[in-house]
Motif scaffolding. Structure first.
Motif, PDB file in Angstrom:
ATOM      1  N   ILE A  35     -32.414 -48.064  85.128  1.00 38.13           N
ATOM      2  CA  ILE A  35     -31.975 -46.979  86.016  1.00 38.13           C
ATOM      3  C   ILE A  35     -33.092 -46.599  86.992  1.00 38.13           C
ATOM      4  O   ILE A  35     -32.846 -46.359  88.170  1.00 38.13           O
ATOM      5  CB  ILE A  35     -31.471 -45.769  85.207  1.00 38.13           C
ATOM      6  N   GLN A  65     -30.798 -47.764  89.559  1.00 35.42           N
ATOM      7  CA  GLN A  65     -29.845 -46.671  89.315  1.00 35.42           C
ATOM      8  C   GLN A  65     -28.481 -47.115  88.797  1.00 35.42           C
ATOM      9  O   GLN A  65     -27.683 -46.276  88.399  1.00 35.42           O
ATOM     10  CB  GLN A  65     -29.632 -45.804  90.562  1.00 35.42           C
ATOM     11  N   THR A 105     -26.614 -51.842  81.676  1.00 35.86           N
ATOM     12  CA  THR A 105     -27.493 -51.803  82.843  1.00 35.86           C
ATOM     13  C   THR A 105     -28.158 -53.173  82.979  1.00 35.86           C
ATOM     14  O   THR A 105     -28.162 -53.963  82.036  1.00 35.86           O
ATOM     15  CB  THR A 105     -28.601 -50.732  82.700  1.00 35.86           C
TER      16      THR A 105
END
Length: 186
Positions: free
Chosen positions: A68, A72, A26
């Motif tokens: 996130i 996201q 991420t």
């Protein structure tokens, strides 16, 4: 030759079930570091061809959840370490299912009935946007021995002492306003 798909197929689901490890990646929307983490144990469950979840245990930080919450975006990757080479990536959009919520407890009961709901930090639900396969010819051949038991022993001790949530709070590993990760400090 790599391929792009819009969802998992039966062959890829079988491949995922055979793997003992996967990676998550991420990144924040603004400047900051990419977070890349290995995951083991039987923490990942395939809900359907477009959705997966994985159980997240406590660690030293919570960058995945913070990223996130920010945008996201999440990528998961598996490597084949046996004779048939393959790399599989899933690109998707994640959602943090926070510990002790009704949704968390329902998912724990349905997908992780053998695991104490107090032993994890949260669950990530990923909606699959794209699936990519590539050759994996450069990945070495390796044998799986067994899962390490260090994290589970540590976690079980903290849970039995009633101190896991305290640890998560103290070490900034919980997602909340009290412990935001400042990606500009790099």
């Amino acid at each position: 030759m790599g391929k792009f798909l819009t969802e998992l197929n039966e062959e890829l689901v079988h491949f995922i079930h055979k793997q003992h490890m996967f990676f998550t990646a991420t990144a924040p929307s603004n400047q900051g570091r990419i977070n890349l983490s290995p995951k083991g144990y039987d923490c990942l469950k395939i809900i359907n061809t477009k959705s997966i979840i994985y159980l997240d245990y406590a660690g030293s930080g919570n960058e995945t959840a913070n990223h996130i919450k920010d945008n996201q975006k999440i990528t998961l990757m598996w490597n084949s370490f046996d004779q048939k080479p393959l790399i599989l990536r899933i690109y998707g959009y994640g959602e943090v299912i926070e510990k002790h919520t009704e949704n968390y407890l329902t998912l724990m009961e349905e997908y992780y009935p053998e695991i104490d709901p107090n032993s994890a930090r949260q669950i990530f639900r990923i909606r699959i946007e794209a699936v990519q396969t590539s050759c994996g010819y450069g990945v070495p051949l390796m044998d799986y021995n067994e899962d390490r038991d260090v994290m589970m022993k540590w976690t079980n001790t903290k849970v039995s002492q009633g101190k896991l949530d305290e640890y998560i709070d103290k070490h900034g590993a919980r997602l909340d306003e009290k412990h935001p990760i400042n990606n500009n400090d790099i």
